[in-house]
Enzyme design. Structure first.
Site, PDB file in Angstrom:
ATOM      1  N   LYS A 126       0.859  -1.196   0.000  1.00  0.00           N
ATOM      2  CA  LYS A 126       0.000   0.000   0.000  1.00  0.00           C
ATOM      3  C   LYS A 126       0.887   1.234   0.000  1.00  0.00           C
ATOM      4  O   LYS A 126       2.022   1.184   0.474  1.00  0.00           O
ATOM      5  CB  LYS A 126      -0.881   0.008   1.254  1.00  0.00           C
ATOM      6  CG  LYS A 126      -2.072   0.938   1.180  1.00  0.00           C
ATOM      7  CD  LYS A 126      -3.238   0.346   0.408  1.00  0.00           C
ATOM      8  CE  LYS A 126      -4.353   1.342   0.196  1.00  0.00           C
ATOM      9  NZ  LYS A 126      -5.548   0.736  -0.405  1.00  0.00           N
ATOM     10  N   ASP A 166      -7.005   4.558  -4.770  1.00  0.00           N
ATOM     11  CA  ASP A 166      -7.649   4.413  -3.453  1.00  0.00           C
ATOM     12  C   ASP A 166      -8.271   5.785  -3.181  1.00  0.00           C
ATOM     13  O   ASP A 166      -8.424   6.591  -4.123  1.00  0.00           O
ATOM     14  CB  ASP A 166      -6.630   4.010  -2.372  1.00  0.00           C
ATOM     15  CG  ASP A 166      -7.295   3.630  -1.045  1.00  0.00           C
ATOM     16  OD1 ASP A 166      -7.933   2.571  -0.998  1.00  0.00           O
ATOM     17  OD2 ASP A 166      -7.219   4.391  -0.064  1.00  0.00           O
TER      18      ASP A 166
HETATM   19  P1  NDP Z   1     -12.954   8.061  -2.952  1.00  0.00           P
HETATM   20  O1  NDP Z   1     -11.884   9.044  -2.678  1.00  0.00           O
HETATM   21  O2  NDP Z   1     -13.449   7.889  -4.334  1.00  0.00           O
HETATM   22  O3  NDP Z   1     -14.221   8.360  -2.019  1.00  0.00           O
HETATM   23  C1  NDP Z   1     -14.124   8.358  -0.633  1.00  0.00           C
HETATM   24  C2  NDP Z   1     -15.439   8.831  -0.063  1.00  0.00           C
HETATM   25  O4  NDP Z   1     -15.399   8.750   1.358  1.00  0.00           O
HETATM   26  C3  NDP Z   1     -15.725  10.286  -0.390  1.00  0.00           C
HETATM   27  O5  NDP Z   1     -17.110  10.480  -0.448  1.00  0.00           O
HETATM   28  C4  NDP Z   1     -15.113  11.023   0.819  1.00  0.00           C
HETATM   29  O6  NDP Z   1     -15.695  12.279   1.042  1.00  0.00           O
HETATM   30  C5  NDP Z   1     -15.443  10.072   1.927  1.00  0.00           C
HETATM   31  N1  NDP Z   1     -14.388  10.173   2.964  1.00  0.00           N
HETATM   32  C6  NDP Z   1     -13.063   9.956   2.817  1.00  0.00           C
HETATM   33  N2  NDP Z   1     -12.402  10.163   3.954  1.00  0.00           N
HETATM   34  C7  NDP Z   1     -13.328  10.532   4.844  1.00  0.00           C
HETATM   35  C8  NDP Z   1     -13.272  10.869   6.214  1.00  0.00           C
HETATM   36  N3  NDP Z   1     -12.109  10.880   6.903  1.00  0.00           N
HETATM   37  N4  NDP Z   1     -14.440  11.162   6.809  1.00  0.00           N
HETATM   38  C9  NDP Z   1     -15.618  11.141   6.124  1.00  0.00           C
HETATM   39  N5  NDP Z   1     -15.726  10.822   4.828  1.00  0.00           N
HETATM   40  C10 NDP Z   1     -14.604  10.531   4.210  1.00  0.00           C
HETATM   41  O7  NDP Z   1     -12.414   6.662  -2.357  1.00  0.00           O
HETATM   42  P2  NDP Z   1     -12.903   5.200  -2.685  1.00  0.00           P
HETATM   43  O8  NDP Z   1     -14.375   5.186  -2.898  1.00  0.00           O
HETATM   44  O9  NDP Z   1     -12.016   4.639  -3.703  1.00  0.00           O
HETATM   45  O10 NDP Z   1     -12.532   4.453  -1.314  1.00  0.00           O
HETATM   46  C11 NDP Z   1     -13.457   4.364  -0.217  1.00  0.00           C
HETATM   47  C12 NDP Z   1     -13.001   3.262   0.718  1.00  0.00           C
HETATM   48  O11 NDP Z   1     -12.958   2.018   0.004  1.00  0.00           O
HETATM   49  C13 NDP Z   1     -11.594   3.416   1.319  1.00  0.00           C
HETATM   50  O12 NDP Z   1     -11.578   2.846   2.595  1.00  0.00           O
HETATM   51  C14 NDP Z   1     -10.733   2.592   0.371  1.00  0.00           C
HETATM   52  O13 NDP Z   1      -9.537   2.163   1.003  1.00  0.00           O
HETATM   53  C15 NDP Z   1     -11.671   1.427   0.128  1.00  0.00           C
HETATM   54  N6  NDP Z   1     -11.392   0.652  -1.078  1.00  0.00           N
HETATM   55  C16 NDP Z   1     -11.355   1.246  -2.319  1.00  0.00           C
HETATM   56  C17 NDP Z   1     -11.123   0.471  -3.438  1.00  0.00           C
HETATM   57  C18 NDP Z   1     -11.175   1.038  -4.810  1.00  0.00           C
HETATM   58  O14 NDP Z   1     -11.096   0.253  -5.759  1.00  0.00           O
HETATM   59  N7  NDP Z   1     -11.333   2.331  -4.990  1.00  0.00           N
HETATM   60  C19 NDP Z   1     -10.822  -0.962  -3.330  1.00  0.00           C
HETATM   61  C20 NDP Z   1     -10.978  -1.492  -1.990  1.00  0.00           C
HETATM   62  C21 NDP Z   1     -11.221  -0.691  -0.928  1.00  0.00           C
HETATM   63  P3  NDP Z   1     -14.916  13.602   0.558  1.00  0.00           P
HETATM   64  O15 NDP Z   1     -14.945  13.559  -0.936  1.00  0.00           O
HETATM   65  O16 NDP Z   1     -15.662  14.723   1.150  1.00  0.00           O
HETATM   66  O17 NDP Z   1     -13.515  13.464   1.117  1.00  0.00           O
END
Ligand code: NDP
Length: 444
Positions: A126, A166
């Site tokens: 990671k 991510d």
């Molecule tokens: P994105 O950046 O596309 O979206 C993340 C979302 O979560 C946004 O809506 C963001 O809001 C919100 N968010 C992030 N950090 C916080 C926080 N500290 N508090 C509240 N809301 C938060 O990320 P992904 O959708 O790709 O990833 C989401 C999760 O899924 C993570 O845990 C990631 O590790 C996991 N994941 C992702 C994969 C992938 O293929 N993308 C694969 C496997 C797991 P805002 O925009 O306002 O920050």
């Protein structure tokens, strides 16, 4: 003190101020107790757990870049190569102000077991940085990505370590990083996944984590005599995982009614309008207030709150530790019967325990969100073959992988007398393959 407790103690002592890493190790080691107890002498002699919890190596580096005002900015970059006993290191790059070495280590550690569960030959790693892409111009994001890759390119490669997206790293960031890798190394290879379709990306990679989450959830419900059709679903997040989880839930006949970002959340009793959500988040990169402004049925609330909405199924898809014990109690009181994690470690340990004790079907992220990395591995296969598969081909492979993952962890839980404990099942199933490979490869 038993072997598991000794190793956990060592992790806490040697990695101070890394609570998320401690939490991830605790969850895994605690649920591996039946396997460890049955093999304690052998594993101790081989120092298997010590070798599992200490990364192969970790890099930390300076990332200087120039903003639009001509000011030099400096961020910190990380890459943790955790374990490559079953394949090249594989895991995303997180760009978020909260990133530190402990967060990257927790994610890298989880990734070992997740990647193993996919059944594909990929090890765990990671990376990331405390850079925040939010509010930056495209030029600033490019400047950061180029500087980040200028250092990272020394440690990665198509057969060594293959990063992906991510939080904060989407198609735009991957594109800039790929361009810089190619420029410095002069090699055109599948060194990153999540690439654009015009330069080696895979169809269905964008959708894969969210779609995969729903394929697994559907199978988990089916095997427990329930149907996803007609169920009310509560989703957190409004990013890549959340958007495609909402889309697939609708395609399977369920009704997702919430989404959230870091400033607020939406309750839309008529069901989330995915096209509008994509427009707001993927195209305009705007806040959810914009969604509410264009959708009369939607209510916007500041802060946190999605778990207070009455639902059958909850899908946390935003970030770590976003579902607390209090939230778990509210979900149970409201009749929620299934929780599947789209994000990595979104549920706190006490909340997980409460949900399990109250009969909620609970699937941990390392299994339920493995569709993203699985499809990344399919992207690597296509890059190696220099071929591109159709959307349907990739999607059907993804579907089979997710169904297989569920049965694999379900079987592992049953084998050790803990039927229905999918946390234990996922950790054991992921661990067994990695442990076998590590033992077979000798002391290294
Ligand atoms: P994105 O950046 O596309 O979206 C993340 C979302 O979560 C946004 O809506 C963001 O809001 C919100 N968010 C992030 N950090 C916080 C926080 N500290 N508090 C509240 N809301 C938060 O990320 P992904 O959708 O790709 O990833 C989401 C999760 O899924 C993570 O845990 C990631 O590790 C996991 N994941 C992702 C994969 C992938 O293929 N993308 C694969 C496997 C797991 P805002 O925009 O306002 O920050």
């Amino acid at each position: 003190m038993g072997y598991v407790d000794e190793v956990y103690q060592m992790v806490v002592e040697k990695n101070p101020s890394q609570p998320e890493f401690h939490q991830a190790v605790k969850e895994v080691l605690d649920s591996l107790r039946p396997v460890i107890d049955a093999n304690e002498e052998k594993y101790r002699k081989e120092a298997l757990l010590e070798r599992l919890v200490i990364p192969d190596r970790q890099f930390q580096f300076r990332v200087p870049w120039v903003d639009d005002k001509g000011q030099v900015q400096v961020n910190t970059g990380y890459r943790v190569q955790f374990n490559n006993s079953i394949g090249p290191y594989k895991g995303g790059i997180r760009l978020h102000p909260s990133v530190n070495i402990g967060i990257i280590k927790f994610l890298g550690f989880e990734q070992i077991f997740k990647n193993s569960l996919t059944g594909l030959p990929i090890g765990g790693g990671k990376g990331g940085s405390d850079f925040d892409p939010k509010g930056k111009s495209d030029r600033e994001v490019m400047a950061f990505c180029q500087s980040f890759m200028t250092e990272l390119c020394k440690y990665i490669g198509a057969d060594t370590d293959v990063p992906a997206g991510d939080i904060g790293t989407g198609a735009r960031e991957i594109g800039y990083m790929f361009g810089q890798y190619k420029k410095i190394k002069g090699v055109y290879e599948g060194v990153l996944t999540g690439k654009g379709l015009s330069y080696g990306g895979s169809l269905a990679r964008t959708e894969a984590t969210g779609y995969g989450l729903l394929y697994l959830t559907e199978e988990m419900l089916k095997c427990n005599g329930k149907d996803i059709k007609g169920k009310t679903v509560v989703v957190s997040g409004a990013g890549n995982v959340a958007i495609y989880a909402i889309q697939k839930a609708q395609q399977l006949g369920a009704k997702p009614v919430t989404c959230s970002d870091s400033t607020g959340w939406i309750y839309d009793p008529e069901g989330i309008d995915v096209a509008l959500l994509k427009e707001v988040k993927e195209v305009k990169r705007a806040r959810l207030t914009e969604y509410a402004a264009q959708r009369p049925s939607a209510q916007y609330h500041e802060g946190k709150g999605v778990w207070t909405v009455k639902c059958d199924i909850a899908l946390p898809c935003a970030t770590q530790n976003e579902l607390s014990l209090e939230d778990a109690k509210t979900l149970v009181a409201n009749g929620c019967f299934a929780v599947a994690e789209g994000a990595n470690m979104p549920t706190t340990l006490d909340a997980t325990q409460y949900l399990q004790e109250n009969g909620v079907l609970f699937c941990p992220g390392k299994a339920s969100n493995a569709g993203g990395v699985a499809t990344s591995a399919l992207e690597m296969s296509q890059n190696s073959e220099r071929l591109s598969w159709t959307f349907e081909e990739v999607d059907s492979k993804l579907q089979k992988i997710m169904v297989d993952i569920f049965h694999n962890l379900d079987d592992a839980a049953k084998r050790y007398g803990h039927e229905g404990n999918y946390v234990m099942g996922a950790n054991i199933a992921g661990f067994e393959k990695v442990a076998d490979a590590m033992l077979a490869q000798g002391v290294c």
